[in-house]
Every structure is written in structure tokens, then in C-alpha cells.
Design a protein around this motif. Sequence first.
Motif, PDB file in Angstrom:
ATOM      1  N   ASP A 396       6.420 -32.079 -78.508  1.00  0.00           N
ATOM      2  CA  ASP A 396       4.987 -32.078 -78.790  1.00  0.00           C
ATOM      3  C   ASP A 396       4.232 -32.323 -77.491  1.00  0.00           C
ATOM      4  OD1 ASP A 396       2.463 -32.148 -79.830  1.00  0.00           O
ATOM      5  OD2 ASP A 396       2.687 -34.114 -80.811  1.00  0.00           O
ATOM      6  N   ARG A 397       3.468 -31.320 -77.056  1.00  0.00           N
ATOM      7  CA  ARG A 397       2.735 -31.431 -75.793  1.00  0.00           C
ATOM      8  C   ARG A 397       1.266 -31.799 -75.993  1.00  0.00           C
ATOM      9  NH1 ARG A 397       5.416 -25.945 -73.138  1.00  0.00           N
ATOM     10  NH2 ARG A 397       7.420 -26.910 -72.565  1.00  0.00           N
ATOM     11  N   GLN A 398       0.875 -32.100 -77.210  1.00  0.00           N
ATOM     12  CA  GLN A 398      -0.521 -32.451 -77.464  1.00  0.00           C
ATOM     13  C   GLN A 398      -0.974 -33.696 -76.701  1.00  0.00           C
ATOM     14  OE1 GLN A 398      -2.917 -30.716 -79.083  1.00  0.00           O
ATOM     15  NE2 GLN A 398      -1.336 -29.106 -79.124  1.00  0.00           N
ATOM     16  N   PRO A 399      -0.104 -34.723 -76.506  1.00  0.00           N
ATOM     17  CA  PRO A 399      -0.547 -35.889 -75.721  1.00  0.00           C
ATOM     18  C   PRO A 399      -1.004 -35.542 -74.307  1.00  0.00           C
ATOM     19  CG  PRO A 399       1.445 -36.417 -76.939  1.00  0.00           C
ATOM     20  CD  PRO A 399       1.229 -34.956 -77.105  1.00  0.00           C
ATOM     21  N   LEU A 400      -0.705 -34.336 -73.822  1.00  0.00           N
ATOM     22  CA  LEU A 400      -1.168 -33.958 -72.486  1.00  0.00           C
ATOM     23  C   LEU A 400      -2.683 -33.813 -72.420  1.00  0.00           C
ATOM     24  CD1 LEU A 400       1.504 -31.281 -71.402  1.00  0.00           C
ATOM     25  CD2 LEU A 400       1.296 -33.636 -70.608  1.00  0.00           C
ATOM     26  N   LEU A 401      -3.362 -33.863 -73.558  1.00  0.00           N
ATOM     27  CA  LEU A 401      -4.830 -33.821 -73.540  1.00  0.00           C
ATOM     28  C   LEU A 401      -5.390 -34.948 -72.688  1.00  0.00           C
ATOM     29  CD1 LEU A 401      -5.555 -32.977 -77.294  1.00  0.00           C
ATOM     30  CD2 LEU A 401      -6.162 -31.554 -75.315  1.00  0.00           C
ATOM     31  N   ASN A 402      -4.699 -36.105 -72.680  1.00  0.00           N
ATOM     32  CA  ASN A 402      -5.177 -37.240 -71.889  1.00  0.00           C
ATOM     33  C   ASN A 402      -4.971 -37.039 -70.392  1.00  0.00           C
ATOM     34  OD1 ASN A 402      -5.839 -38.626 -74.271  1.00  0.00           O
ATOM     35  ND2 ASN A 402      -3.752 -39.428 -74.462  1.00  0.00           N
ATOM     36  N   ALA A 403      -4.161 -36.025 -70.027  1.00  0.00           N
ATOM     37  CA  ALA A 403      -3.867 -35.818 -68.608  1.00  0.00           C
ATOM     38  C   ALA A 403      -4.845 -34.864 -67.937  1.00  0.00           C
ATOM     39  CB  ALA A 403      -2.448 -35.287 -68.443  1.00  0.00           C
TER      40      ALA A 403
END
Length: 629
Positions: A396-403
Motif C-alpha cells: 500500500d503506497r497511499q501513506p506516501l501522501l505525507n511525503a
Amino acid sequence: MPKGFHRGKNTSTRRTDRFIEDNIVQNERVYYNHDTRETSDKQKFRPSFKSGRIDRNRSRPVDSSKLQRIIEQDVDMAGSSSHGDSHPRHVPYSRPGGRKSNHARPQQNSRGGSSWSRVTIPHGKKFEKDFILKTLLNASKVSFIPIYYHIEGNNAVFFIEDSTAAEALSTLNKQITLHDGFKLIILVKWSPAPNLPINEELKGKIKQVMSRRYDPQMKMLNLSQFHLDEELCTDFYTPLSRENVMQTVVQIIGDHIPDVQVIDLSNNKIYSVDQMKPLVTKAVFLKSLNLGNNKLGQITSLDRLQGLKLEELVLNRNPLCDRFNEQSTYISAVRKRFPKLVKLDGVELPPVISFDIGAEDVALPPSSGSWFVSDEARQIVLVFLEQYLSVYDSDDRQPLLNAYHDSAIMSLTCSYPPGQTANAPSRLDSYMKDSRNLKRIDDPQRRFRLLQQGKVDIVSFLSKLPKTLHDPSSLVVDVPVTSSHLIVMSVTGVFRERAERHSLIRWFQRIFIIIPSTGGGFCIVNEQIHISCATPEQIKAAFKEPVAVPAGLSTQASSVSVGETTASSTLVDPVVQQQMVASFSEQSGMNTTWSLKCLEENGWVFDRAAFVFTELKAANQIPPEAFIK
């Protein structure tokens, strides 16, 4: 009637030349075989010119359709000679009463531009070659070089490459009286250049001539005007413009004089260098090549010789030289193919400004791996990258929104490495449709559409790409620019596509520009991704260790051990922590409990935890239950 001639039937066993029309040969047989001795008027033999017998055939223009096709397959060894004026086909004409002229002009090619002629001496077999040639040379007003003298049936045949000499010989027809009272018949006709197969006899003769023309002291081979060599031209015809001849010469060079340094191929009317390509491997010491005054029409024809380490090249008086309007463009085009060239057409060239320096000239410094402009930037970048890649390698790459910054911009390009094509098994289909290669995409609107703008679009785009697993040991990080406002970093390495059946390994480079985030930490404002197929060397070296520290990325000495916490886990988002634990467990082989413990005790710095794990595993200090899942 002469012996051997029967009306309605010709018993001659002479061999027909393949370049001459059958009807011309038949006319020669009728016309040539009569007695020309001078006798009294009462005894003088007069041939019959009955209708439909001789006059009809000899006064009719010759159909050259078949001959024309053969000519087009042959090489024009004359090119545009000094006698290059176009002459119409000569049609024999009759004197009153049906008698022909004794001085037939040689027939000319309807296309013009060729000066080759075939000279036939009927019943010349009974004379010695030297006698016939000396007789003609003494009687002719124009000197000539006889080429490929041979016997066909009872006739002596040779060729000359001079239209003026051909005209002079044609005027000697029946003008030379031999010792037996016969008039020497000389038949001169336009002809293509002779074509000889390469047999062992001819190959041995070529080797002998090349040996005489080779200077072992200077290591120089002179092949200029090779087909006119005095030991070859009379009995053979060996133009270097013929593929079989050039192949033989190149083979002899490779077998007997591979250390040759200078080769002169000027004045040979060479129109292609395709058969010279083996010289790249057969004559590795070749430094000077003279191709002047030939028929090379395109500079691209020299591509076949790329790989020769030439220092001197002569190309002047070739048609390709006329295709360049500026000398600098000409020099640049030649140097593109021969970068070590220092002299072109006899003129010294200015020194080349390039990085094409051979290993024999200077030793390049060894690769230094990762590089950081400061230790402070190093610490920031390592923490950022470990957290980013651990999430990127998760399902799941959705947490990359914070990057990413709200206004971030990203683009992707891809290409195949040298030697690989789109037909290779490891095709880049998953990336090629979104590749923003500005050299291939000219449409401004499409260029704009391929830009990913805003963090939502960027993360959505990244989520569609194949799932990956990066090899930490392959990572190389460079940080050339850092300030209080931004940091520029470049990351290269390899990753494996987890979702693919064959687990393809790719090479990548990602360039990030990160800035401080308002909520603390850093975020990406600009990113460029380039993806390519990994080379065989990169594939062989990839994923050799379960977990290894990227080159130059070790953060602490090996004395750091489990239990020393150097950073607060509250700095890492819980979701990111979960992804890091899963990634660490997959790469190390430990279960999630021990992976969590290792990350926590090393401050959630992924590379530090990996380094400590590797050290402890090598020392056999990790209990077996850590690997029970």
C-alpha cells in the motif's frame, strides 16, 4: 571455302562469353572465318551476301535488353573517365553492293560512361600471347594495358579500359599482315568489365603480389591501383571493388600480416567497404588508411569500419566529400566514427576535446560510491530515504501522501540500455506508455499531460506501477546541494518487480528536491524517475545478501548493538512503522516481533538496523527463534 566452315552448320567448339549477345557471336563466326590473303582479282574469294543470310543480320541494330540487365549487375570500373562523353550505339552500315567497312568502330554502351572494350583476335590461339600483344602495341598509336588475356575456343581475347585505345585498335583491323600472308583481324566491341571467380591459382597470385607490395620495415601495404599490377592484369582481373577480391585480400591480411599499420587502397574505384569490416578484428594495429580517389558516396558507409583505431585517414576525391558544405562538418562526421583521428586528407586536425581517453593514456579514479555535501545532510537524507523506500516497497503506497508537497511535480522516463531492444524478454511495457522522454515527444500538450502534478495525482500514479523490492546494497546516494531551504539528492540502484511472474530486475535513478515541511520533517516538491533494464552485471550482483548496507551509507560503527536507542520512535508515523517492520521482516528473514525489536532499538533508522542485523548474524548472535514465523 576455309576448312571447318560448313554452310548451315558451325562445328566450332569455342566457348561463348557470357557478356556478349548470341546473335553478335553468330555474326562473328560467319564474318571472321574467311581467307583474307591477297590474291589476284580472278582468284580473290568473295563471300556471298544473299538476302536473309548475312546482310540482314549484320545491318540490324542489336537488341541489348539482356545485355543491359547483365551490365547493371556488374561494377563500372571506368566511372567517369577522361573520355566520358556519351556515344550512341554504333550500327554497322553497308557500302554500295552490300560490302562492310573493315574498320568497325567499337560498340558503345547506350548509357555512356564506360570505357571497357573486349578485343577478340580470331584464330589467335595458334600465336603466342607475347607475339600478339607486342604486334598490337607496336602498331597502335595509343598505348594500352591488356587485361585478362585468355583463349576462348580458337580465339584470343583480352580487355582494355581505355576508349581511345579501343578506337585505335579498331582502325588496325586487317591492316597488319602476318608472316603467312594473312591479315590480322582485330574485333573491338564495348563490353562490361570481366568477372573472374577466385580459384586457388588466382588466390596464390594475389598473395604473391601482396607480398611484393608489403614493406615489413614500415609495416605498410600498398594496394593502390591493384587491378593494374603488372603481375596480375595481363592474365587476370582483380579489382578491389569486387566483393570476392576484397574478401580474399582481407583474409590474406588477417592470416599473414595482422600487424600491418598502414594500408593504401587509393585509386581502386571502391564503392563499398562492407567487405573490409573484418579488418576491425584482423588488423588491430592499423593506424593509417588511404581510401582516396575511390567511389564512396556516403559518409555512413564508413560505419562498417568503426572500431579501427585510425590516426590517419584519406578520403579526398570521393563523392562523399562533395556532400559537405563546410569543412568543420566534414571533420566532425569523420571523427564521430574515428575519435582518435589526428590527420585527415593529409591535414593535421586540432586536438579533440572529449572524455574518450583510453586506459593506456590515464587511469580513472575509482568510484567513491555515495557522496554527501555535509554530515547534517547525510543524516537527514538517510532517514528520509529509508522511510520512503520502506513504504514504496509495501503493498500500500497511499501513506506516501505525507511525503509529497501539495504542489509537487513528478515525471517518469524509461529507456533500454545499449544492446537491448523492445524485443527483449524484460520489456518496459509497464512504464513506456507514461514515459516523458523529451527527445521522442514533440507535442507540447502531451508533454504537459505526462507531468504528474499534486501529491494526490503523484501517489495515485505511483500506486499503479509494479510492486517492488529494492536491493539496499545497490543503492548509491549523492547529495550535491543542501541549504536551510532545500536539499537535492540523487538515488540509483536496482529493484525487483514482485508482482511479475519472472521477478524482473530493473535499474533506476530518482532525483528528489525536498524542502522543510510546515508540520516538521521534509517533503518532496520535485521528483524525476528514470527506469531501465538492469545489465547482466547488475543482475548478477543484485540481492546477494539478505539485507546489506547501501554503499557508503553506514551510519554508525559496528559497535552499535541491539538495545542502543538513538532516536525517538515518535518521529515515525505508526503506519510507516508497520510498513517498515513488514519490509524488514521480508528482507531479513526474521519474524515481525524480532524485526520490530531491531528497528525500535536502532531508532527506526532502517539502514542502521540492517547493518546491525548483518553484523550480529555474521557473529551468530541472533537466537534461532528470531527466524521462526
